[in-house]
Design an enzyme around this catalytic site. Structure first.
Site, short mmCIF file in Angstrom:
data_model
loop_
_atom_site.label_atom_id
_atom_site.label_comp_id
_atom_site.label_asym_id
_atom_site.label_seq_id
_atom_site.Cartn_x
_atom_site.Cartn_y
_atom_site.Cartn_z
N HIS A 256 -10.20 -5.24 -3.01
CA HIS A 256 -8.91 -5.58 -2.69
C HIS A 256 -9.12 -5.76 -1.16
O HIS A 256 -10.02 -5.72 -0.28
CB HIS A 256 -8.11 -4.34 -2.64
CG HIS A 256 -8.91 -2.85 -2.26
ND1 HIS A 256 -9.75 -2.41 -2.92
CD2 HIS A 256 -8.86 -2.34 -1.31
CE1 HIS A 256 -10.06 -1.20 -2.32
NE2 HIS A 256 -9.39 -1.20 -1.04
N HIS B 2 -6.85 -6.03 2.24
CA HIS B 2 -5.81 -5.44 3.02
C HIS B 2 -5.26 -6.55 4.07
O HIS B 2 -5.82 -7.16 4.64
CB HIS B 2 -6.35 -4.19 4.06
CG HIS B 2 -6.77 -3.03 3.19
ND1 HIS B 2 -6.21 -1.84 3.00
CD2 HIS B 2 -8.22 -2.98 2.89
CE1 HIS B 2 -6.82 -1.02 2.33
NE2 HIS B 2 -8.17 -1.44 2.13
N GLY C 240 -16.09 2.53 3.64
CA GLY C 240 -14.81 2.94 3.65
C GLY C 240 -13.98 2.65 2.77
O GLY C 240 -12.65 2.77 2.74
N GLN C 241 -14.60 2.08 1.50
CA GLN C 241 -13.95 1.65 0.36
C GLN C 241 -13.59 2.95 -0.57
O GLN C 241 -14.75 3.71 -0.88
CB GLN C 241 -14.50 0.58 -0.56
CG GLN C 241 -13.93 0.41 -1.57
CD GLN C 241 -14.78 -0.72 -2.58
OE1 GLN C 241 -15.90 -1.02 -2.26
NE2 GLN C 241 -14.17 -1.36 -3.60
N ASN D 175 -12.76 -3.39 2.84
CA ASN D 175 -13.69 -2.44 3.03
C ASN D 175 -14.64 -2.37 1.83
O ASN D 175 -14.23 -2.46 0.69
CB ASN D 175 -13.02 -0.91 3.10
CG ASN D 175 -12.11 -0.86 4.14
OD1 ASN D 175 -12.52 -1.27 5.16
ND2 ASN D 175 -11.19 -0.28 4.08
N ASP E 246 1.01 -1.27 0.13
CA ASP E 246 -0.08 0.07 -0.21
C ASP E 246 0.92 1.33 -0.04
O ASP E 246 1.88 1.43 0.89
CB ASP E 246 -0.90 -0.07 1.05
CG ASP E 246 -2.08 1.00 1.16
OD1 ASP E 246 -3.11 0.40 0.98
OD2 ASP E 246 -1.96 2.01 0.92
N ILE E 247 0.39 2.15 -0.82
CA ILE E 247 1.23 3.50 -0.88
C ILE E 247 1.18 4.18 0.43
O ILE E 247 2.14 5.11 0.48
CB ILE E 247 0.80 4.27 -2.11
CG1 ILE E 247 1.98 5.19 -2.46
CG2 ILE E 247 -0.55 5.05 -1.72
CD1 ILE E 247 1.35 5.90 -4.01
P1 5GP Z 1 -9.91 1.38 0.69
O1 5GP Z 1 -9.91 2.50 1.27
O2 5GP Z 1 -10.28 1.29 -0.89
O3 5GP Z 1 -10.31 0.00 1.45
O4 5GP Z 1 -8.32 0.99 0.17
C1 5GP Z 1 -7.57 1.65 -0.63
C2 5GP Z 1 -6.27 1.55 -0.33
O5 5GP Z 1 -5.37 1.98 -1.63
C3 5GP Z 1 -5.63 2.69 0.59
O6 5GP Z 1 -5.16 2.12 1.69
C4 5GP Z 1 -4.60 3.51 -0.23
O7 5GP Z 1 -3.64 3.99 0.48
C5 5GP Z 1 -4.26 2.42 -1.53
N1 5GP Z 1 -3.96 3.37 -2.83
C6 5GP Z 1 -4.50 4.28 -3.08
N2 5GP Z 1 -3.85 4.73 -4.39
C7 5GP Z 1 -2.86 3.85 -4.38
C8 5GP Z 1 -1.64 3.82 -5.36
O8 5GP Z 1 -1.55 4.34 -6.39
N3 5GP Z 1 -0.65 2.71 -5.19
C9 5GP Z 1 -0.80 1.89 -3.92
N4 5GP Z 1 0.00 0.92 -3.78
N5 5GP Z 1 -1.91 2.09 -3.20
C10 5GP Z 1 -2.74 2.79 -3.35
#
Ligand code: 5GP
Length: 108
Positions: free
Chosen positions: A102, A104, A95-96, A89, A33-34
């Protein structure tokens, strides 16, 4: 809501955005994750377009299981023998933020 083919994970799958890859095969990709929320924070995504957890169908059962196999392997490979969290999420109110399913993997 329709699937946005230009969401960030679709672009990572197409190689348009780089990622720190942990594992890849024909069905799944795992990468760091970034913006890590833990010392180890890996995302496991299906290559198949599935927008959200709520869109999973019985036909996806083996693929969803496979994502967890990949997550368990990543956890072992990244030294999380003492334990870790697995989080999905789903949807705006879950929270998505990225509309491609995906998993986590959080640990350390
Ligand atoms: P969500 O909030 O949808 O469950 O999780 C999305 C995740 O994607 C977040 O933890 C966010 O930091 C990660 N993310 C968003 N953009 C990027 C990206 O460009 N590269 C990577 N590696 N992770 C990302």
């Amino acid at each position: 809501m329709a699937y946005d083919p230009n969401n960030v994970f679709a672009r990572i799958l197409r190689g348009e955005i780089p990622c720190k890859k942990v594992f890849e095969n024909a069905h799944a990709l795992a990468f760091h994750d970034i913006r890590p929320q833990a010392p180890v924070h890996v995302l496991v995504i299906p290559k198949k377009v599935i927008r959200t957890h709520a869109d999973i169908t019985p036909a996806d059962a083996a693929l969803i299981g496979h994502l967890h196999v990949v997550a368990a392997k990543a956890a072992a490979d990244l030294g999380l023998a003492d334990g870790y969290r697995v989080v999905v999420n789903s949807g705006d109110r879950g929270g998505q933020t990225v509309p491609h399913l995906h998993v986590h993997l959080l640990g350390g």
